[in-house]
Design an enzyme around this catalytic site. Structure first.
Site, PDB file in Angstrom:
ATOM      1  CE  LYS A  13       0.271 -16.225  59.183  1.00  0.00           C
ATOM      2  NZ  LYS A  13      -0.044 -17.337  58.327  1.00  0.00           N
ATOM      3  CE  LYS A  40       5.487 -16.891  59.614  1.00  0.00           C
ATOM      4  NZ  LYS A  40       5.095 -18.275  59.938  1.00  0.00           N
ATOM      5  CG  HIS A  73       5.621 -25.082  53.308  1.00  0.00           C
ATOM      6  ND1 HIS A  73       4.930 -23.966  53.708  1.00  0.00           N
ATOM      7  CD2 HIS A  73       4.689 -26.058  53.146  1.00  0.00           C
ATOM      8  CE1 HIS A  73       3.644 -24.259  53.788  1.00  0.00           C
ATOM      9  NE2 HIS A  73       3.462 -25.519  53.438  1.00  0.00           N
ATOM     10  CG  HIS A  76       7.120 -15.712  51.992  1.00  0.00           C
ATOM     11  ND1 HIS A  76       8.143 -16.435  52.545  1.00  0.00           N
ATOM     12  CD2 HIS A  76       7.455 -14.409  52.168  1.00  0.00           C
ATOM     13  CE1 HIS A  76       9.048 -15.618  53.032  1.00  0.00           C
ATOM     14  NE2 HIS A  76       8.679 -14.380  52.816  1.00  0.00           N
ATOM     15  CD  GLU A 122       0.716 -23.767  55.257  1.00  0.00           C
ATOM     16  OE1 GLU A 122       0.304 -23.829  54.086  1.00  0.00           O
ATOM     17  OE2 GLU A 122       1.119 -22.701  55.778  1.00  0.00           O
ATOM     18  NE  ARG A 170      -7.287 -22.061  52.756  1.00  0.00           N
ATOM     19  CZ  ARG A 170      -6.141 -22.328  52.127  1.00  0.00           C
ATOM     20  NH1 ARG A 170      -6.081 -23.301  51.260  1.00  0.00           N
ATOM     21  NH2 ARG A 170      -5.059 -21.625  52.393  1.00  0.00           N
TER      22      ARG A 170
HETATM   23  P1  ADP Z   1      -2.695 -23.033  49.659  1.00  0.00           P
HETATM   24  O1  ADP Z   1      -2.237 -22.510  50.981  1.00  0.00           O
HETATM   25  O2  ADP Z   1      -4.077 -23.598  49.669  1.00  0.00           O
HETATM   26  O3  ADP Z   1      -1.734 -23.925  48.999  1.00  0.00           O
HETATM   27  P2  ADP Z   1      -1.808 -20.585  48.543  1.00  0.00           P
HETATM   28  O4  ADP Z   1      -1.147 -20.340  49.840  1.00  0.00           O
HETATM   29  O5  ADP Z   1      -1.018 -20.664  47.316  1.00  0.00           O
HETATM   30  O6  ADP Z   1      -2.810 -21.809  48.690  1.00  0.00           O
HETATM   31  O7  ADP Z   1      -2.870 -19.484  48.241  1.00  0.00           O
HETATM   32  C1  ADP Z   1      -2.966 -18.394  49.065  1.00  0.00           C
HETATM   33  C2  ADP Z   1      -4.405 -18.145  49.339  1.00  0.00           C
HETATM   34  O8  ADP Z   1      -5.021 -17.450  48.266  1.00  0.00           O
HETATM   35  C3  ADP Z   1      -5.137 -19.443  49.493  1.00  0.00           C
HETATM   36  O9  ADP Z   1      -5.156 -19.732  50.826  1.00  0.00           O
HETATM   37  C4  ADP Z   1      -6.486 -19.144  48.973  1.00  0.00           C
HETATM   38  O10 ADP Z   1      -7.315 -18.840  50.066  1.00  0.00           O
HETATM   39  C5  ADP Z   1      -6.327 -17.902  48.134  1.00  0.00           C
HETATM   40  N1  ADP Z   1      -6.586 -18.244  46.749  1.00  0.00           N
HETATM   41  C6  ADP Z   1      -5.767 -18.893  45.917  1.00  0.00           C
HETATM   42  N2  ADP Z   1      -6.350 -19.058  44.735  1.00  0.00           N
HETATM   43  C7  ADP Z   1      -7.573 -18.491  44.816  1.00  0.00           C
HETATM   44  C8  ADP Z   1      -8.677 -18.336  43.916  1.00  0.00           C
HETATM   45  N3  ADP Z   1      -8.669 -18.826  42.690  1.00  0.00           N
HETATM   46  N4  ADP Z   1      -9.745 -17.689  44.332  1.00  0.00           N
HETATM   47  C9  ADP Z   1      -9.781 -17.205  45.557  1.00  0.00           C
HETATM   48  N5  ADP Z   1      -8.807 -17.316  46.435  1.00  0.00           N
HETATM   49  C10 ADP Z   1      -7.717 -17.960  46.094  1.00  0.00           C
HETATM   50  P1  ADP Z   2       0.814 -17.628  55.003  1.00  0.00           P
HETATM   51  O1  ADP Z   2      -0.388 -17.540  55.888  1.00  0.00           O
HETATM   52  O2  ADP Z   2       1.050 -16.384  54.256  1.00  0.00           O
HETATM   53  O3  ADP Z   2       0.780 -18.885  54.190  1.00  0.00           O
HETATM   54  P2  ADP Z   2       2.889 -18.927  56.607  1.00  0.00           P
HETATM   55  O4  ADP Z   2       3.069 -18.713  58.064  1.00  0.00           O
HETATM   56  O5  ADP Z   2       2.287 -20.206  56.199  1.00  0.00           O
HETATM   57  O6  ADP Z   2       2.059 -17.709  56.019  1.00  0.00           O
HETATM   58  O7  ADP Z   2       4.309 -18.751  55.908  1.00  0.00           O
HETATM   59  C1  ADP Z   2       4.422 -18.708  54.506  1.00  0.00           C
HETATM   60  C2  ADP Z   2       5.822 -19.117  54.064  1.00  0.00           C
HETATM   61  O8  ADP Z   2       6.835 -18.283  54.668  1.00  0.00           O
HETATM   62  C3  ADP Z   2       6.213 -20.513  54.470  1.00  0.00           C
HETATM   63  O9  ADP Z   2       5.747 -21.470  53.550  1.00  0.00           O
HETATM   64  C4  ADP Z   2       7.724 -20.411  54.498  1.00  0.00           C
HETATM   65  O10 ADP Z   2       8.255 -20.488  53.194  1.00  0.00           O
HETATM   66  C5  ADP Z   2       7.999 -19.025  54.993  1.00  0.00           C
HETATM   67  N1  ADP Z   2       8.203 -19.020  56.470  1.00  0.00           N
HETATM   68  C6  ADP Z   2       7.233 -18.896  57.395  1.00  0.00           C
HETATM   69  N2  ADP Z   2       7.733 -18.919  58.659  1.00  0.00           N
HETATM   70  C7  ADP Z   2       9.061 -19.059  58.526  1.00  0.00           C
HETATM   71  C8  ADP Z   2      10.156 -19.127  59.463  1.00  0.00           C
HETATM   72  N3  ADP Z   2       9.960 -19.034  60.774  1.00  0.00           N
HETATM   73  N4  ADP Z   2      11.413 -19.275  58.980  1.00  0.00           N
HETATM   74  C9  ADP Z   2      11.622 -19.350  57.643  1.00  0.00           C
HETATM   75  N5  ADP Z   2      10.654 -19.269  56.712  1.00  0.00           N
HETATM   76  C10 ADP Z   2       9.372 -19.131  57.139  1.00  0.00           C
HETATM   77 MG    MG Z   3       0.825 -20.812  54.882  1.00  0.00          MG
END
Ligand code: ADP
Ligand code: ADP
Ligand code: MG
Length: 642
Positions: free
Chosen positions: A116, A158, A208, A234, A274, A296
């Site tokens: 990130k 993070k 988000h 999250h 995102e 992906r």
């Molecule tokens: P996305 O970001 O695609 O909406 P999520 O953030 O909810 O999905 O899922 C978190 C991560 O967990 C995904 O990025 C995916 O890589 C992994 N994941 C979710 N479901 C599965 C699964 N059935 N098998 C393997 N990995 C999974």
């Molecule tokens: P991941 O790789 O676990 O998906 P993200 O960076 O996409 O991590 O963040 C996951 C979630 O955390 C976001 O969908 C949002 O709900 C919350 N989040 C992330 N960054 C922030 C921020 N700077 N302020 C508030 N909420 C955040």
């Molecule tokens: Mg994310």
């Protein structure tokens, strides 16, 4: 176009990819672990190759074995799905070195977005707004704390290697910074093998909103946005497209930023940018910031397909096989509104712990789009993500699509594993959500109400008792003769009730001291003079009542009881893991379904419950113990009966 591809995944996403391949005349090769021999994705594919044991490291993460399987079967390309190897640049390199096509972006693009901090630095350079904060190399705690002070509280720590909401801590006050940093770093080290963190301004009332992009390696287009603000810890729960309150102007600015991000790394294939959005005062052109890119296909891609009419997997196959981008930006349009709900086997009241079980009954409405990797009688095993299905609806307006989602969920039937179905239904009825007032804090704020709204109601239980009494069987419920006057006690695992037949199609069920009058009239069930939309279903595990809030009653099985030698029962660890906590002590009385211990395994927590009523004879494990699969944890003995 390819003649044959291998799908390096399992579950719903493997099935989803096979669906499109079939339609396009592309032959498919599935791969599977020991736990998935009889899985739906294996049954659907033209060929299937066994990989190894159930643990992902012995099967779905074995890049070498997967590449070998592709070669052996003559597959020309590999589709990675999501999760597992989908964002692993070393795997992509190995696939290409083997002369195969990876259906996805280049190694270089995946690496650029993999961490990130580096991704944010790169996006800044490309002119994409990023969340204000610190994403440098220096990991000295005192310096990080000074940065947090400069950014201004609240801040979000993070993990740079993070995913799935792990390794994240919100800090509201400088006094809590050091502790939060230490715990985020340790979680990141455990989950990702990389303790590095970045610090971000915590956006208040965050939404988000993500943009679907698609590139050919040079140019990219966007397929509009999805709103994924309905999250718990999250993690996304319900997603929709388009985003409530989005205007054509802001969409244009966000879409252009996402395309810029994709083109900056020569992105090829389907990806998601995102953004975190300040939702405190409507959407603004300067109120969104890049968080991360997922290189992906995303879990929630079907809502985009629903509003654009495009099959994103078809696009993936076409672009990977060398075709140009199938559409120009001006060819893409939004039609209506779509929702997706993620149906999981999880124990909501116990804190959304992943659950397991054999799906004794499984049925979905035939008019909604259902993405699933399981069928009735399949098992949700502890080895993988406990997702049962994604339920997707589409309608001309947001209100219609949301009503359709509610109806589709009410018409969904699952027995044999506890699920979040009732919780999802409660969400579709949430006033703020209905009004489009979404933010990532909505679920946490109203969690108690949402869980309470999902608690089983006594009238549905009364119907389940009618089912157990055999009065709901098709031949019985309409036939007056079989409703002979009768008075008997019906017992099940966890309770009993008195059933008195009052006449044809009418009975009184006394449950926990309260009488309920049940009638079968006009081809519908009525309880206490209220018309019920419920359906009573008998299945191999007992009787369930569906249609709003699921109630399942499991009949007492004297044979199963006798099979437990000497009235004892052992709770065994279902897999290798770490005992997080033990909730009972010797001598304590427990009821079937009570939580005995929590096991952490496969990076998830699993609740281990009592198989039946009894008394704890012995606790054989303690919090902090590392245990093997099959290790005895709790010994129960039958309650002394006088
Ligand atoms: P996305 O970001 O695609 O909406 P999520 O953030 O909810 O999905 O899922 C978190 C991560 O967990 C995904 O990025 C995916 O890589 C992994 N994941 C979710 N479901 C599965 C699964 N059935 N098998 C393997 N990995 C999974
Ligand atoms: P991941 O790789 O676990 O998906 P993200 O960076 O996409 O991590 O963040 C996951 C979630 O955390 C976001 O969908 C949002 O709900 C919350 N989040 C992330 N960054 C922030 C921020 N700077 N302020 C508030 N909420 C955040
Ligand atoms: Mg994310």
């Amino acid at each position: 176009m390819f003649q044959k591809i291998l799908i390096a995944n399992r579950g719903e996403i493997a099935c989803r990819v096979i669906d499109t391949c079939r339609r396009m005349g592309v032959a498919t090769v599935a791969v599977f672990s020991d736990a998935d021999r009889a899985a739906r994705h294996v049954a659907m594919a033209d060929e299937a190759v066994h990989l190894g044991g159930p643990a992902p490291s012995d099967s779905y993460l074995r890049g070498d074995a997967i590449i070998e399987a592709a070669r052996a079967t003559g597959a020309q390309a590999i589709h990675p799905g999501y999760g597992f190897l989908s964002e692993n640049p070393d795997f992509v390199q190995a696939v290409e070195a083997a002369g195969l096509v990876f259906i996805g972006p280049s190694t270089r693009a995946i690496r650029a977005m993999g961490l990130k901090d580096a991704a944010k630095a790169l996006m800044e350079k490309a002119g994409v707004p990023v969340v204000p904060g610190y994403h440098g190399e220096n990991q000295d705690p005192a310096d990080l704390e000074a940065e947090a002070g400069r950014i201004g509280y609240p801040v979000l720590i993070k993990a740079v290697a993070g995913g799935g909401g792990k390794g994240m801590r919100r800090v509201d006050d400088a006094r809590d910074f050091a502790d939060a940093l230490a715990s985020a770093q340790s979680e990141a080290r455990n989950a990702f093998g990389n303790p590095s963190v970045l610090i971000e301004k915590y956006i208040l009332q965050p939404r988000h909103i993500e943009v679907q992009v698609f590139g050919d390696g040079h140019r990219a287009v966007h397929l509009f946005e999805r709103d994924c603000s309905l999250q718990r810890r999250h993690q996304k729960v319900i997603e929709e497209a388009p985003a409530p309150g989005m205007t054509p102007e802001i969409r244009k600015v966000m879409g252009a930023a996402a395309v810029r991000a994709a083109e900056a790394i020569g992105y090829k294939g389907a990806g998601t940018i995102e953004f975190i959005v300040d939702g405190s005062d409507g959407l603004r052109e300067d109120g969104f910031w890049f968080m991360e890119m997922n290189t992906r296909l995303q879990v929630e891609h079907p809502v985009t397909e629903a509003i654009t009419g495009i099959d994103l997997v078809e696009w993936q196959l076409r672009v990977a096989s060398g075709e140009p981008l199938p559409a120009r930006q001006e060819d893409l349009h939004i039609t209506g509104h779509a929702f997706e709900a993620r149906l999981y086997a999880e124990d909501v009241p116990a804190g959304f712990l992943p659950a397991t079980g054999r799906l004794a009954h499984l049925a979905f409405p035939d008019w909604a789009r259902i993405e699933t990797g399981v069928r009735q009688d399949d098992t949700i095993s502890p080895w993988y993500d406990p997702m049962i299905a994604k339920i997707v609806t589409h309608g001309p307006t947001r209100a219609v699509a949301l009503r359709a989602l509610e109806t589709a969920l009410v018409d969904t039937e699952v027995a044999g594993a506890v699920t979040n179905l009732d919780f999802l239904i409660a969400l579709t009825r949430h006033d703020g959500f209905r009004a489009g007032q979404v933010d990532t804090g909505l679920i946490a704020r109203d969690l108690d109400d949402l869980i309470a709204a999902a608690e089983p109601d006594p009238r549905a239980r009364a119907l389940a008792v009618i089912g157990l009494a055999g009065l709901a069987d098709p031949a019985v419920k309409g036939g007056a003769t079989l409703w002979q006057p009768l008075r008997r006690t019906i017992s099940w695992d966890g309770g009993d009730a008195l059933v008195e037949v009052l006449g044809p199609g009418a009975a009184r069920v006394t449950l926990d001291g309260t009488p309920h009058e049940v009638r079968w009239q006009g081809e519908r069930w009525w309880v206490d003079d209220t018309l019920r939309r419920n359906r009573i279903v008998r299945h191999s595990a007992g009787v369930s009542v569906f249609g709003g809030r699921t109630v399942t009653l499991v009949p007492l099985d004297p044979l199963a009881r006798d099979a437990v030698a000497g009235g004892e029962a052992l709770t065994l660890s279902p897999m290798p893991g770490l005992v997080k906590s033990v909730h009972v002590e010797a001598g304590q009385q427990v009821k079937a379904g009570d939580r005995l211990a929590v096991l952490e395994a496969m990076k998830m927590e699993h609740s281990l419950t009592a198989a039946r009523d009894g008394v704890v004879a012995e606790v054989l494990a303690a919090a902090g113990d590392q245990v093997e699969a099959g290790a005895p944890l709790i010994r129960l003995e039958e309650e002394e009966t006088a």
